[in-house]
Write a protein that holds these residues in place. Structure first.
Motif, PDB file in Angstrom:
ATOM      1  N   VAL A 252     -42.270 -46.999 -49.519  1.00 48.83           N
ATOM      2  CA  VAL A 252     -41.654 -46.934 -48.174  1.00 48.83           C
ATOM      3  C   VAL A 252     -42.513 -47.905 -47.414  1.00 48.83           C
ATOM      4  CG1 VAL A 252     -40.772 -45.837 -46.330  1.00 48.83           C
ATOM      5  CG2 VAL A 252     -40.650 -44.945 -48.414  1.00 48.83           C
ATOM      6  N   ALA A 253     -41.663 -49.043 -46.546  1.00 54.27           N
ATOM      7  CA  ALA A 253     -42.643 -49.857 -45.813  1.00 54.27           C
ATOM      8  C   ALA A 253     -41.745 -49.982 -44.486  1.00 54.27           C
ATOM      9  CB  ALA A 253     -42.546 -51.273 -46.294  1.00 54.27           C
ATOM     10  N   GLY A 254     -42.552 -50.150 -43.447  1.00 52.59           N
ATOM     11  CA  GLY A 254     -42.144 -50.330 -42.065  1.00 52.59           C
ATOM     12  C   GLY A 254     -43.150 -50.638 -41.011  1.00 52.59           C
ATOM     13  N   ASP A 255     -42.796 -51.164 -39.972  1.00 55.35           N
ATOM     14  CA  ASP A 255     -43.918 -51.564 -38.900  1.00 55.35           C
ATOM     15  C   ASP A 255     -43.987 -50.123 -37.979  1.00 55.35           C
ATOM     16  OD1 ASP A 255     -41.463 -51.586 -37.570  1.00 55.35           O
ATOM     17  OD2 ASP A 255     -41.781 -53.626 -37.024  1.00 55.35           O
ATOM     18  N   ARG A 256     -43.430 -49.107 -38.043  1.00 61.64           N
ATOM     19  CA  ARG A 256     -43.753 -47.793 -37.234  1.00 61.64           C
ATOM     20  C   ARG A 256     -44.380 -46.747 -37.991  1.00 61.64           C
ATOM     21  NH1 ARG A 256     -38.138 -47.786 -33.736  1.00 61.64           N
ATOM     22  NH2 ARG A 256     -38.482 -50.050 -32.499  1.00 61.64           N
TER      23      ARG A 256
ATOM     24  N   HIS B  19     -47.145 -56.148 -43.482  1.00 57.44           N
ATOM     25  CA  HIS B  19     -46.273 -57.060 -44.706  1.00 57.44           C
ATOM     26  C   HIS B  19     -47.201 -57.331 -45.865  1.00 57.44           C
ATOM     27  CE1 HIS B  19     -43.406 -60.434 -45.271  1.00 57.44           C
ATOM     28  NE2 HIS B  19     -44.486 -60.808 -45.958  1.00 57.44           N
ATOM     29  N   HIS B  20     -48.472 -57.568 -45.563  1.00 57.65           N
ATOM     30  CA  HIS B  20     -49.383 -57.910 -46.557  1.00 57.65           C
ATOM     31  C   HIS B  20     -49.513 -56.865 -47.729  1.00 57.65           C
ATOM     32  CE1 HIS B  20     -52.471 -56.373 -44.003  1.00 57.65           C
ATOM     33  NE2 HIS B  20     -53.156 -56.175 -45.132  1.00 57.65           N
ATOM     34  N   GLN B  21     -49.423 -55.590 -47.249  1.00 57.52           N
ATOM     35  CA  GLN B  21     -49.764 -54.561 -48.347  1.00 57.52           C
ATOM     36  C   GLN B  21     -48.497 -54.434 -49.266  1.00 57.52           C
ATOM     37  OE1 GLN B  21     -50.082 -51.171 -45.465  1.00 57.52           O
ATOM     38  NE2 GLN B  21     -52.281 -51.908 -45.034  1.00 57.52           N
ATOM     39  N   VAL B  22     -47.433 -54.677 -48.823  1.00 54.56           N
ATOM     40  CA  VAL B  22     -46.409 -54.457 -49.579  1.00 54.56           C
ATOM     41  C   VAL B  22     -46.375 -54.740 -51.065  1.00 54.56           C
ATOM     42  CG1 VAL B  22     -43.795 -54.611 -49.895  1.00 54.56           C
ATOM     43  CG2 VAL B  22     -44.760 -54.292 -47.781  1.00 54.56           C
TER      44      VAL B  22
ATOM     45  N   SER C 248     -37.947 -49.559 -43.669  1.00 56.55           N
ATOM     46  CA  SER C 248     -37.316 -48.990 -42.398  1.00 56.55           C
ATOM     47  C   SER C 248     -37.275 -49.898 -41.201  1.00 56.55           C
ATOM     48  CB  SER C 248     -38.093 -47.724 -42.025  1.00 56.55           C
ATOM     49  OG  SER C 248     -37.752 -47.145 -40.793  1.00 56.55           O
ATOM     50  N   GLY C 249     -36.395 -50.267 -40.917  1.00 57.54           N
ATOM     51  CA  GLY C 249     -36.113 -51.409 -39.860  1.00 57.54           C
ATOM     52  C   GLY C 249     -36.164 -52.809 -40.304  1.00 57.54           C
ATOM     53  N   VAL C 250     -34.887 -53.790 -39.907  1.00 61.83           N
ATOM     54  CA  VAL C 250     -34.939 -55.002 -40.415  1.00 61.83           C
ATOM     55  C   VAL C 250     -35.089 -56.023 -39.071  1.00 61.83           C
ATOM     56  CG1 VAL C 250     -32.916 -56.447 -41.287  1.00 61.83           C
ATOM     57  CG2 VAL C 250     -33.356 -54.250 -42.241  1.00 61.83           C
ATOM     58  N   SER C 251     -35.892 -56.938 -39.445  1.00 64.78           N
ATOM     59  CA  SER C 251     -36.365 -57.928 -38.761  1.00 64.78           C
ATOM     60  C   SER C 251     -36.473 -59.380 -39.441  1.00 64.78           C
ATOM     61  CB  SER C 251     -37.505 -57.783 -38.153  1.00 64.78           C
ATOM     62  OG  SER C 251     -38.597 -57.783 -39.055  1.00 64.78           O
ATOM     63  N   PRO C 252     -36.536 -60.363 -38.703  1.00 71.94           N
ATOM     64  CA  PRO C 252     -36.717 -61.553 -39.590  1.00 71.94           C
ATOM     65  C   PRO C 252     -37.681 -61.518 -40.536  1.00 71.94           C
ATOM     66  CG  PRO C 252     -36.055 -62.310 -37.519  1.00 71.94           C
ATOM     67  CD  PRO C 252     -36.193 -60.669 -37.249  1.00 71.94           C
ATOM     68  N   ARG C 253     -38.802 -60.940 -40.143  1.00 70.73           N
ATOM     69  CA  ARG C 253     -39.864 -60.628 -41.042  1.00 70.73           C
ATOM     70  C   ARG C 253     -39.932 -59.622 -42.319  1.00 70.73           C
ATOM     71  NH1 ARG C 253     -45.237 -61.573 -40.629  1.00 70.73           N
ATOM     72  NH2 ARG C 253     -46.940 -60.272 -41.658  1.00 70.73           N
ATOM     73  N   SER C 254     -39.162 -58.602 -41.983  1.00 69.50           N
ATOM     74  CA  SER C 254     -38.644 -57.857 -43.157  1.00 69.50           C
ATOM     75  C   SER C 254     -37.700 -58.401 -44.060  1.00 69.50           C
ATOM     76  CB  SER C 254     -38.161 -56.462 -42.651  1.00 69.50           C
ATOM     77  OG  SER C 254     -37.066 -56.873 -41.897  1.00 69.50           O
ATOM     78  N   LEU C 255     -36.681 -59.389 -43.707  1.00 67.76           N
ATOM     79  CA  LEU C 255     -35.792 -60.028 -44.460  1.00 67.76           C
ATOM     80  C   LEU C 255     -36.668 -61.058 -45.272  1.00 67.76           C
ATOM     81  CD1 LEU C 255     -33.065 -60.843 -41.932  1.00 67.76           C
ATOM     82  CD2 LEU C 255     -33.022 -59.090 -43.786  1.00 67.76           C
ATOM     83  N   ALA C 256     -37.537 -61.769 -44.872  1.00 69.67           N
ATOM     84  CA  ALA C 256     -38.451 -62.479 -45.420  1.00 69.67           C
ATOM     85  C   ALA C 256     -39.208 -61.692 -46.774  1.00 69.67           C
ATOM     86  CB  ALA C 256     -39.181 -63.296 -44.561  1.00 69.67           C
ATOM     87  N   LEU C 257     -39.504 -60.422 -46.279  1.00 68.86           N
ATOM     88  CA  LEU C 257     -40.243 -59.686 -47.181  1.00 68.86           C
ATOM     89  C   LEU C 257     -39.452 -59.326 -48.191  1.00 68.86           C
ATOM     90  CD1 LEU C 257     -42.517 -58.013 -48.010  1.00 68.86           C
ATOM     91  CD2 LEU C 257     -41.690 -56.110 -46.585  1.00 68.86           C
TER      92      LEU C 257
END
Length: 215
Positions: A20-24, A50-53, A68-77
């Motif tokens: 599970v990944a997310g910025d919160r 991001h770098h841990q995923v 959890s949570g979609v942003s341009p960064r998570s789409l790139a991920l």
């Protein structure tokens, strides 16, 4: 050869390993605890950077990344994970599931998108679908071997699970129950494996896969 009932039951039971990944961190950790309580799921890692995923996915041999949570960064991920680890599926929890970049990602059978207001059952079902669609680790090389006439089939994780359960003597109903799939889905995946291996039936496919070291 599997002879004990316990071993056969274990072979029938598939576990989806999840990161599970997310910025919160609080929400990410709460989601990890929640998914870890679902029968058939095992949360093997949590990443809040991001770098841990990708390192976490590699270390834990995860089947599915849940973001959890979609942003341009998570789409790139998501794109990065698909390139680096084709055998790992991705499930995104999004504020807007029809956003154009998400629509593009949803064209892949290895990516699932769930609206953040969806119920837990929908998220669980999407994770299972993504896991069932993801190719088994290492089969990318097998596919290349196929193209060169090597004859190894590109089997998905769930197809391999079904064939292993077949070797253990499980029925379609038992496989469906233990892999948390509908019987029709099990039959479809079994038919796909049969076709890929050029087998006569499910049992013949299991034999061929075992002989080729695919199980």
């Amino acid at each position: 050869m599997i002879t004990s009932t316990h071993a056969a039951a274990r072979t029938c039971r598939g576990t989806t390993q999840i990161v599970v990944a997310g910025d919160r961190p609080i929400l990410t950790e709460a989601l990890a605890v929640c998914l870890g309580d679902v029968k058939g799921f095992r949360v093997t890692g949590v990443a809040d950077a991001h770098h841990q995923v990708v390192p976490t996915l590699r270390r834990t041999a995860a089947d599915v990344l849940v973001v959890s949570g979609v942003s341009p960064r998570s789409l790139a991920l998501a794109d990065e994970v698909r390139r680096a680890l084709p055998s790992c599926g991705v499930t995104l929890i999004a504020d807007e599931s029809t956003h154009p970049p998400l629509t593009r990602l949803r064209d892949s059978c290895r990516v699932g998108v769930v609206h953040r207001r969806a119920r837990l059952a929908e998220l669980i079902g999407t994770i299972r679908q993504v896991s069932a669609a993801a190719p088994a680790a290492g089969t990318e090389g097998a596919a290349a071997h196929d193209a060169a006439g090597g004859g190894a089939a590109q089997l998905k994780d769930r197809e391999c699970s079904i064939l292993r359960a077949t070797v253990a003597g499980c029925t379609i109903k038992e496989i469906a129950r233990d892999l948390y799939l509908a019987p029709g889905t099990v039959r479809n995946l079994a038919s796909s494996a049969i076709r890929k291996l050029g087998a006569r039936n499910r049992f013949d496919a299991a034999r061929i896969a075992a002989e080729r070291g695919l199980l």
